[in-house]
Scaffold this motif. Structure first.
Motif, short mmCIF file in Angstrom:
data_model
loop_
_atom_site.label_atom_id
_atom_site.label_comp_id
_atom_site.label_asym_id
_atom_site.label_seq_id
_atom_site.Cartn_x
_atom_site.Cartn_y
_atom_site.Cartn_z
N UNK A 19 -16.56 -4.88 -2.68
CA UNK A 19 -17.96 -4.65 -3.02
C UNK A 19 -18.90 -5.67 -2.41
N UNK A 20 -20.18 -5.38 -2.63
CA UNK A 20 -21.25 -6.28 -2.22
C UNK A 20 -22.23 -6.40 -3.38
N UNK A 21 -23.46 -6.87 -3.08
CA UNK A 21 -24.42 -7.09 -4.17
C UNK A 21 -24.94 -5.79 -4.77
N UNK A 22 -24.67 -4.63 -4.15
CA UNK A 22 -25.18 -3.35 -4.68
C UNK A 22 -24.15 -2.57 -5.47
N UNK A 23 -22.86 -2.88 -5.31
CA UNK A 23 -21.84 -2.15 -6.06
C UNK A 23 -20.46 -2.35 -5.48
N UNK A 24 -19.49 -1.60 -6.04
CA UNK A 24 -18.11 -1.70 -5.60
C UNK A 24 -17.57 -0.30 -5.31
N UNK A 25 -16.47 -0.25 -4.55
CA UNK A 25 -15.79 0.99 -4.22
C UNK A 25 -14.32 0.65 -4.01
N UNK A 26 -13.45 1.63 -4.25
CA UNK A 26 -12.03 1.42 -4.02
C UNK A 26 -11.73 1.65 -2.54
N UNK A 27 -11.06 0.67 -1.92
CA UNK A 27 -10.66 0.74 -0.53
C UNK A 27 -9.15 0.95 -0.49
N UNK A 28 -8.69 1.94 0.28
CA UNK A 28 -7.26 2.19 0.43
C UNK A 28 -6.76 1.47 1.67
N UNK A 32 -12.39 -7.82 -4.40
CA UNK A 32 -12.38 -8.27 -5.79
C UNK A 32 -10.95 -8.30 -6.32
N UNK A 33 -10.20 -7.22 -6.07
CA UNK A 33 -8.81 -7.15 -6.53
C UNK A 33 -8.01 -6.28 -5.58
N UNK A 34 -6.69 -6.42 -5.63
CA UNK A 34 -5.79 -5.63 -4.79
C UNK A 34 -4.55 -5.29 -5.60
N UNK A 35 -4.23 -3.99 -5.66
CA UNK A 35 -3.07 -3.53 -6.42
C UNK A 35 -2.18 -2.69 -5.53
N UNK A 36 -0.92 -3.08 -5.40
CA UNK A 36 0.02 -2.33 -4.57
C UNK A 36 0.35 -1.00 -5.24
N UNK A 37 0.42 0.06 -4.43
CA UNK A 37 0.79 1.38 -4.94
C UNK A 37 2.26 1.57 -4.65
N UNK A 38 3.07 1.93 -5.66
CA UNK A 38 4.50 2.10 -5.42
C UNK A 38 4.78 3.22 -4.43
N UNK A 39 5.79 3.01 -3.56
CA UNK A 39 6.14 3.99 -2.53
C UNK A 39 6.83 5.18 -3.19
N UNK A 40 6.35 6.38 -2.85
CA UNK A 40 6.96 7.60 -3.39
C UNK A 40 7.36 8.50 -2.25
N UNK A 41 8.38 9.30 -2.51
CA UNK A 41 8.78 10.30 -1.53
C UNK A 41 9.63 9.74 -0.42
N UNK A 42 9.98 10.62 0.46
CA UNK A 42 10.79 10.22 1.61
C UNK A 42 9.91 10.20 2.85
N UNK A 43 10.46 9.80 3.95
CA UNK A 43 9.66 9.71 5.16
C UNK A 43 9.43 8.27 5.54
N UNK A 44 8.33 8.05 6.21
CA UNK A 44 8.03 6.69 6.69
C UNK A 44 7.80 5.73 5.52
N UNK A 45 8.15 4.50 5.76
CA UNK A 45 7.98 3.47 4.74
C UNK A 45 6.57 2.88 4.88
N UNK A 80 -6.81 -9.53 0.63
CA UNK A 80 -6.44 -10.39 -0.50
C UNK A 80 -7.70 -10.70 -1.31
N UNK A 81 -7.58 -10.79 -2.64
CA UNK A 81 -8.75 -11.09 -3.48
C UNK A 81 -9.46 -12.37 -3.04
N UNK A 82 -10.79 -12.28 -2.99
CA UNK A 82 -11.61 -13.42 -2.58
C UNK A 82 -11.95 -13.43 -1.11
N UNK A 83 -11.29 -12.59 -0.30
CA UNK A 83 -11.55 -12.53 1.14
C UNK A 83 -12.79 -11.69 1.41
N UNK A 84 -13.63 -12.15 2.33
CA UNK A 84 -14.78 -11.36 2.77
C UNK A 84 -14.44 -10.73 4.11
#
Length: 142
Positions: A63-72, A41-54, A82-86
């Motif tokens: 989501x599907x017809x029953x609901x949505x969930x946040x995917x990391x 449905x949507x995709x939001x980049x999380x800003x990189x914090x801290x040191x270490x690997x990039x 990307x939004x709109x991709x199945x």
């Protein structure tokens, strides 16, 4: 003779099981091994914090017809989600973040782009908004 038997045991693998697809509203905290088809449905980049690997991270609402969930999504997964991709999410697991569920696919899972979904995403039921509380259960001696 013994080494020949070992080689036969190593080369014969058990047959692969057919994946059992589940719906978003069936996902429970702490569970693993989920296979589901979802639309991004949507995709939001999380800003990189801290040191270490990039590491690139994006939080995607899927989501599907029953609901949505946040995917990391991590690293190469960000480009796929990307939004709109199945997508088919195979061997996905639930990570708990601030007492809420997040869906993730680690190195043991796979994300596959599939044909566009024939369902409309139910954005009213976001299972990532449900807050869970860890309860310690102790047994009392009789």
């Amino acid at each position: 003779m013994a080494s020949q038997n070992q080689n036969q045991q190593q080369t014969t693998r058990p047959p692969l099981r057919k994946p059992t697809f589940i719906k978003v509203d069936q996902i429970k905290p702490g569970s693993t091994g989920h296979t589901l088809t979802a639309t991004v449905v949507s995709s939001t980049a999380v800003p990189h914090r801290g040191r270490g690997r990039n590491t690139r991270i994006a939080e995607c609402l899927v989501g599907d017809e029953t609901g949505t969930i946040i995917f990391t999504a991590r690293n190469d997964q960000v480009d796929i989600m990307k939004p709109g991709t199945t997508v088919n999410l195979r061997n996905a697991k639930i990570d708990m973040f601030k007492n809420t569920m997040r869906l993730a696919v680690d190195k043991w899972g796979r994300i596959e782009v599939t044909e566009p979904a024939r369902f409309t995403v139910n954005e009213e039921n976001n299972v990532s908004l449900v807050e869970y509380e860890l309860v310690n259960v102790t047994e009392e001696a009789p």
